[in-house]
Design a protein around this motif. Structure first.
Motif, PDB file in Angstrom:
ATOM      1  N   TYR B 289       0.843  -1.192   0.000  1.00  0.00           N
ATOM      2  CA  TYR B 289       0.000   0.000   0.000  1.00  0.00           C
ATOM      3  C   TYR B 289       0.886   1.252   0.000  1.00  0.00           C
ATOM      4  CZ  TYR B 289      -4.247   2.659   0.832  1.00  0.00           C
ATOM      5  OH  TYR B 289      -5.303   3.509   0.692  1.00  0.00           O
ATOM      6  N   THR B 290       1.888   1.253   0.868  1.00  0.00           N
ATOM      7  CA  THR B 290       2.779   2.422   0.882  1.00  0.00           C
ATOM      8  C   THR B 290       3.557   2.511  -0.427  1.00  0.00           C
ATOM      9  OG1 THR B 290       4.449   1.134   2.044  1.00  0.00           O
ATOM     10  CG2 THR B 290       3.081   2.548   3.391  1.00  0.00           C
ATOM     11  N   ALA B 291       3.931   1.354  -0.978  1.00  0.00           N
ATOM     12  CA  ALA B 291       4.650   1.366  -2.254  1.00  0.00           C
ATOM     13  C   ALA B 291       3.791   1.994  -3.347  1.00  0.00           C
ATOM     14  CB  ALA B 291       5.070  -0.051  -2.639  1.00  0.00           C
ATOM     15  N   VAL B 292       2.512   1.647  -3.346  1.00  0.00           N
ATOM     16  CA  VAL B 292       1.622   2.181  -4.384  1.00  0.00           C
ATOM     17  C   VAL B 292       1.446   3.693  -4.196  1.00  0.00           C
ATOM     18  CG1 VAL B 292      -0.773   2.217  -5.196  1.00  0.00           C
ATOM     19  CG2 VAL B 292       0.405   0.048  -4.905  1.00  0.00           C
ATOM     20  N   LEU B 293       1.257   4.117  -2.934  1.00  0.00           N
ATOM     21  CA  LEU B 293       1.118   5.546  -2.663  1.00  0.00           C
ATOM     22  C   LEU B 293       2.358   6.300  -3.121  1.00  0.00           C
ATOM     23  CD1 LEU B 293      -0.474   5.979   0.873  1.00  0.00           C
ATOM     24  CD2 LEU B 293      -1.445   6.527  -1.353  1.00  0.00           C
ATOM     25  N   LEU B 313      -0.729  -4.346 -12.470  1.00  0.00           N
ATOM     26  CA  LEU B 313      -1.004  -5.320 -11.420  1.00  0.00           C
ATOM     27  C   LEU B 313       0.083  -6.391 -11.382  1.00  0.00           C
ATOM     28  CD1 LEU B 313      -3.267  -5.649  -9.366  1.00  0.00           C
ATOM     29  CD2 LEU B 313      -4.396  -7.211 -10.939  1.00  0.00           C
ATOM     30  N   SER B 314       0.458  -6.852 -12.550  1.00  0.00           N
ATOM     31  CA  SER B 314       1.452  -7.935 -12.590  1.00  0.00           C
ATOM     32  C   SER B 314       2.800  -7.458 -12.058  1.00  0.00           C
ATOM     33  CB  SER B 314       1.576  -8.506 -14.004  1.00  0.00           C
ATOM     34  OG  SER B 314       2.603  -7.866 -14.713  1.00  0.00           O
ATOM     35  N   MET B 315       3.094  -6.167 -12.251  1.00  0.00           N
ATOM     36  CA  MET B 315       4.358  -5.667 -11.708  1.00  0.00           C
ATOM     37  C   MET B 315       4.354  -5.698 -10.191  1.00  0.00           C
ATOM     38  SD  MET B 315       5.231  -2.591 -14.317  1.00  0.00           S
ATOM     39  CE  MET B 315       6.005  -1.714 -13.024  1.00  0.00           C
ATOM     40  N   LEU B 316       3.224  -5.301  -9.599  1.00  0.00           N
ATOM     41  CA  LEU B 316       3.135  -5.330  -8.133  1.00  0.00           C
ATOM     42  C   LEU B 316       3.158  -6.764  -7.618  1.00  0.00           C
ATOM     43  CD1 LEU B 316       0.528  -2.539  -7.459  1.00  0.00           C
ATOM     44  CD2 LEU B 316       2.911  -2.518  -6.785  1.00  0.00           C
ATOM     45  N   LEU B 317       2.483  -7.646  -8.356  1.00  0.00           N
ATOM     46  CA  LEU B 317       2.447  -9.042  -7.911  1.00  0.00           C
ATOM     47  C   LEU B 317       3.819  -9.698  -8.040  1.00  0.00           C
ATOM     48  CD1 LEU B 317      -1.037 -10.258  -9.199  1.00  0.00           C
ATOM     49  CD2 LEU B 317      -0.395  -9.426  -6.943  1.00  0.00           C
ATOM     50  N   ARG B 318       4.577  -9.299  -9.059  1.00  0.00           N
ATOM     51  CA  ARG B 318       5.944  -9.807  -9.173  1.00  0.00           C
ATOM     52  C   ARG B 318       6.767  -9.435  -7.944  1.00  0.00           C
ATOM     53  NH1 ARG B 318       8.502 -10.141 -14.501  1.00  0.00           N
ATOM     54  NH2 ARG B 318       6.833 -10.311 -15.997  1.00  0.00           N
ATOM     55  N   GLU B 319       6.632  -8.178  -7.551  1.00  0.00           N
ATOM     56  CA  GLU B 319       7.376  -7.720  -6.372  1.00  0.00           C
ATOM     57  C   GLU B 319       6.969  -8.526  -5.150  1.00  0.00           C
ATOM     58  OE1 GLU B 319       7.423  -3.086  -7.441  1.00  0.00           O
ATOM     59  OE2 GLU B 319       7.769  -3.555  -5.344  1.00  0.00           O
ATOM     60  N   THR B 320       5.653  -8.718  -5.004  1.00  0.00           N
ATOM     61  CA  THR B 320       5.144  -9.459  -3.850  1.00  0.00           C
ATOM     62  C   THR B 320       5.654 -10.893  -3.879  1.00  0.00           C
ATOM     63  OG1 THR B 320       3.171  -8.110  -4.029  1.00  0.00           O
ATOM     64  CG2 THR B 320       3.023 -10.047  -2.639  1.00  0.00           C
ATOM     65  N   LEU B 321       5.612 -11.483  -5.048  1.00  0.00           N
ATOM     66  CA  LEU B 321       6.058 -12.870  -5.193  1.00  0.00           C
ATOM     67  C   LEU B 321       7.532 -12.986  -4.811  1.00  0.00           C
ATOM     68  CD1 LEU B 321       4.858 -15.552  -6.187  1.00  0.00           C
ATOM     69  CD2 LEU B 321       5.834 -15.058  -8.425  1.00  0.00           C
ATOM     70  N   ALA B 372      -2.509 -12.243  -1.509  1.00  0.00           N
ATOM     71  CA  ALA B 372      -3.802 -11.722  -1.056  1.00  0.00           C
ATOM     72  C   ALA B 372      -3.613 -10.305  -0.504  1.00  0.00           C
ATOM     73  CB  ALA B 372      -4.401 -12.640   0.009  1.00  0.00           C
ATOM     74  N   GLY B 373      -2.488 -10.103   0.205  1.00  0.00           N
ATOM     75  CA  GLY B 373      -2.201  -8.787   0.757  1.00  0.00           C
ATOM     76  C   GLY B 373      -1.948  -7.736  -0.311  1.00  0.00           C
ATOM     77  N   ALA B 374      -1.524  -8.178  -1.488  1.00  0.00           N
ATOM     78  CA  ALA B 374      -1.196  -7.226  -2.556  1.00  0.00           C
ATOM     79  C   ALA B 374      -2.405  -6.867  -3.409  1.00  0.00           C
ATOM     80  CB  ALA B 374      -0.087  -7.809  -3.427  1.00  0.00           C
ATOM     81  N   ILE B 375      -3.521  -7.572  -3.194  1.00  0.00           N
ATOM     82  CA  ILE B 375      -4.665  -7.373  -4.090  1.00  0.00           C
ATOM     83  C   ILE B 375      -5.248  -5.956  -3.963  1.00  0.00           C
ATOM     84  CG2 ILE B 375      -7.076  -8.027  -4.492  1.00  0.00           C
ATOM     85  CD1 ILE B 375      -6.213 -10.931  -4.071  1.00  0.00           C
ATOM     86  N   VAL B 376      -5.539  -5.553  -2.713  1.00  0.00           N
ATOM     87  CA  VAL B 376      -6.169  -4.240  -2.531  1.00  0.00           C
ATOM     88  C   VAL B 376      -5.235  -3.106  -2.990  1.00  0.00           C
ATOM     89  CG1 VAL B 376      -7.091  -2.630  -0.834  1.00  0.00           C
ATOM     90  CG2 VAL B 376      -7.801  -5.013  -0.789  1.00  0.00           C
ATOM     91  N   PRO B 377      -3.955  -3.110  -2.549  1.00  0.00           N
ATOM     92  CA  PRO B 377      -3.061  -2.075  -3.074  1.00  0.00           C
ATOM     93  C   PRO B 377      -2.973  -2.119  -4.603  1.00  0.00           C
ATOM     94  CG  PRO B 377      -2.024  -3.198  -1.230  1.00  0.00           C
ATOM     95  CD  PRO B 377      -3.281  -3.946  -1.526  1.00  0.00           C
ATOM     96  N   GLY B 378      -2.979  -3.323  -5.154  1.00  0.00           N
ATOM     97  CA  GLY B 378      -2.899  -3.477  -6.608  1.00  0.00           C
ATOM     98  C   GLY B 378      -4.090  -2.836  -7.297  1.00  0.00           C
ATOM     99  N   LEU B 379      -5.271  -3.071  -6.735  1.00  0.00           N
ATOM    100  CA  LEU B 379      -6.475  -2.491  -7.333  1.00  0.00           C
ATOM    101  C   LEU B 379      -6.450  -0.968  -7.226  1.00  0.00           C
ATOM    102  CD1 LEU B 379      -9.264  -5.002  -6.269  1.00  0.00           C
ATOM    103  CD2 LEU B 379      -8.162  -4.751  -8.494  1.00  0.00           C
ATOM    104  N   LYS B 380      -5.904  -0.494  -6.107  1.00  0.00           N
ATOM    105  CA  LYS B 380      -5.782   0.961  -5.935  1.00  0.00           C
ATOM    106  C   LYS B 380      -4.902   1.542  -7.047  1.00  0.00           C
ATOM    107  CE  LYS B 380      -4.012   4.389  -2.675  1.00  0.00           C
ATOM    108  NZ  LYS B 380      -5.082   5.363  -2.825  1.00  0.00           N
ATOM    109  N   ALA B 381      -3.809   0.845  -7.306  1.00  0.00           N
ATOM    110  CA  ALA B 381      -2.892   1.306  -8.356  1.00  0.00           C
ATOM    111  C   ALA B 381      -3.583   1.301  -9.716  1.00  0.00           C
ATOM    112  CB  ALA B 381      -1.658   0.413  -8.391  1.00  0.00           C
TER     113      ALA B 381
END
Lengths: 228, 393
Positions: B289-293, B313-321, B372-381
């Protein structure tokens, strides 16, 4: 109006958006024709609707009413996804604040845009010439923070044209630069326009910057007031 | 240059397909961006990795300790030399040893049954955590198991003598002659024996019965038969005669000492997995979330140049993964630290095994929780408006 449609044709364009509970009429029936290969300066005070016009021309936001054609393609009825797709290859942006990705090198900033445009990541030799023309060929391995403002803006210009867009939209490209760098960047834009036939629309406050363009367009209260 | 491409819908969709193929291939550039973004905020990245690592270690340590301690119990049970175990009526779980409801006269009854060559009863009194104190009939037990192998001292002579195995002695810094207070009694160590023999702490059966107020009562009876190959058929016969008693072959009983067979441990494991997943979820949620902000502007740039929502989205999920995978590896390495800590400092006979089968399971748990934790920040992005994002300070 001639029977052949101009390269960019804007007709009765309006854009209204809400800020809080207030409707802001950013564009109020704007008309504009731009020929292919033209270099146009859009001038006007802040709040005159210049940035809104650019956002619509760049496909970042849809118009409220009116029509807008670029190269015969109607932008006003595009879906979000279609506008996203259009941005890949039809427009290139140069911003006042350069807007490079800080974690990537200058070269990767350019390459990632080429990649997103679906054109691979190889910078071909004609483009290498462009990089030399821009004077950044030697600085490509550096991160943005290691580059001066003028260099960053030249990287941003390279990035904007890497996918050979139909139009280059420059929003106050010299707004953050000193006069020496401003002149350099403006000369480069003129060069790109003359050598490559790149159609350019540039927003500026600066009369001197506007003098590099073929013609200038004045905006006031969301409309065109005169064409010089 | 600057030539506008007049393309019809078919050509566009063909190009889309082509682009999707390009995206599906792992791009070096995007990978580079992923690493660069993580390296850009080293403290946040390290904390996220650490949190995921702790999550992984938590699960692996619990599983390792459960398995290790149960397997150690099984090993000791096999070390008794018995073929058959008779437990008190109602003792259904493998770990329920808290009562001593059998009469010690029952040992003699069992001894009279056909094929039974030896029978000895024990009383087990639970102490803290997994530890128990066991009362044994030393003569009978020695005949059954071949006897304790003492490395120091010897069998108990006086009533308040106690023998312990080597790991327990090491853990508690006990030597022959040391005194220990357990069950409010003061015991003297008379001998220290090699581990793997029934119990870790043994005293004389009648003494334990007396101090716990259970005179003449037993927890379980161990039987040795004349032909251990026939243990199962002997068990079947005994069950007909004594239907109220749980009677098992030692082989079956030790196989029960698995986490999956102990309901309480199994549920506890699920609870810990749940808690660990929530922790991982929250940490990744906050980090992303902070990363997206923080990257509002960069996301705006990527959108301006034509990045699709899927790509952002895939970029954020890559980071999370990447965080989750590194976190899992660090977490696995940390379990060796907890293993060392348990060997050197942990109380109560805990043994931690390395359970390799749980590495991928825990990795999957960490990855699922993180994604799962990255989903909401991802959608925000994804939902960010590009024009607003570009003017974001």
């Amino acid at each position: 109006m001639s029977s052949e449609m101009p390269f960019i044709q804007v007709r009765q364009l309006t854009k209204t958006y809400r800020v809080g509970d207030v409707d802001v009429h950013a564009l109020r029936g704007m008309d504009l024709d731009v020929a292919k290969g033209e270099f146009i300066a859009v001038v006007g005070s802040s709040g005159s609707g210049k940035s809104t016009l650019f956002n619509i021309l760049g496909g970042l936001t849809p118009p409220s009413t009116g029509s807008i054609h670029i190269g015969g393609k109607d932008l006003s009825h595009m879906t979000n996804a279609e506008r996203t797709n259009m941005r890949k290859n039809t427009v290139g942006f140069v911003f006042q604040k350069y807007n490079l990705l800080p974690t990537l090198s200058a070269e990767d900033n350019i390459k990632i845009v080429k990649y997103i445009g679906g054109n691979g990541t190889d910078l071909d030799s004609p483009f290498q010439d462009v990089l030399h023309l821009l004077g950044i060929a030697e600085r490509l391995k550096h991160k943005p923070r290691a580059l001066s403002g003028g260099q960053q803006q030249r990287v941003a210009i390279a990035r904007a044209i890497v996918n050979r867009p139909a139009i280059l939209l420059a929003d106050e490209p010299t707004g953050n630069l000193d006069s020496q760098n401003s002149t350099a960047v403006l000369k480069l834009l003129k060069d790109l326009n003359e050598r490559l036939g790149q159609t350019i629309l540039m927003i500026t406050h600066d009369e001197e910057a506007a003098s590099y363009a073929h013609r200038r367009v004045h905006m006031k209260d969301g409309k065109l007031v005169q064409t010089a | 240059m600057g030539v506008f491409r007049d393309e019809n819908a078919a050509a566009r969709s063909a190009r889309d397909t082509q682009q999707q193929e390009k995206y599906s291939r792992i791009s070096i550039l995007l990978t580079k961006l992923t690493f660069a973004n993580l390296a850009h905020r080293p403290v946040r990245t390290l904390l996220s990795i650490l949190a995921i690592a702790v999550e992984v270690t938590m699960i692996l340590t619990l599983v390792g300790v459960s398995n290790g301690t149960l397997h150690e119990s099984a090993r000791r049970a096999r070390g008794s030399g018995a073929d058959i175990l008779v437990r008190a009526p109602g003792a259904s779980s493998a770990l329920t040893l808290s009562s001593s409801p059998m009469s010690d006269k029952f040992v003699n009854v069992l001894r009279q049954e056909p094929h039974i060559t030896l029978a000895t009863g024990t009383m087990v009194q639970p102490l803290e955590l997994f530890d128990t104190i066991t009362g044994i009939d030393l003569d009978q037990f020695t005949r059954m198991s071949g006897g304790f192998r003492f490395t120091q001292g010897g069998p108990p002579v006086n009533d308040m003598d106690m023998i312990v195995d080597e790991p327990y002695a090491r853990e508690k810094h006990l030597k022959v002659g040391s005194t220990v207070t357990l069950l409010t009694q003061k015991w003297t160590i008379s001998g220290i024996y090699e581990p793997g023999k029934l119990a870790r702490i043994c005293v004389k059966l009648p003494v334990l019965q007396r101090v716990t107020g259970n005179p003449g009562r037993l927890s379980q009876v161990y039987l040795k038969v004349d032909d251990s190959g026939k243990a199962q058929s002997i068990v079947d016969a005994l069950r007909k005669i004594y239907p109220e008693y749980p009677i098992y072959t030692m082989e079956y009983y030790t196989s029960l000492l698995q986490v999956s067979s102990v309901g309480l441990l199994r549920n506890f494991t699920y609870v810990v997995i749940g808690v660990a997943m929530i922790v991982g979820f929250i940490v990744v949620f906050m980090a992303m979330y902070t990363a997206v902000l923080e990257r509002t502007r960069e996301i705006g740039i990527l959108k301006a140049v034509g990045s699709s929502s899927g790509m952002i989205l895939s970029m954020l999920l890559r980071e999370t993964l990447l965080l989750a995978v590194i976190g899992t590896i660090v977490g696995i390495l940390l379990t060796y630290v907890t293993q060392w800590l348990i060997v050197h400092f942990a109380p109560g006979g805990m043994t931690q095994e390395t359970v390799y089968a749980w590495w991928p399971i825990t990795g999957a748990i960490a990855i699922v929780g993180s994604l799962a934790g990255a989903i909401v920040p991802g959608l925000k992005a994804v939902r960010q408006d590009a024009t607003e994002a570009l003017s974001y300070e």
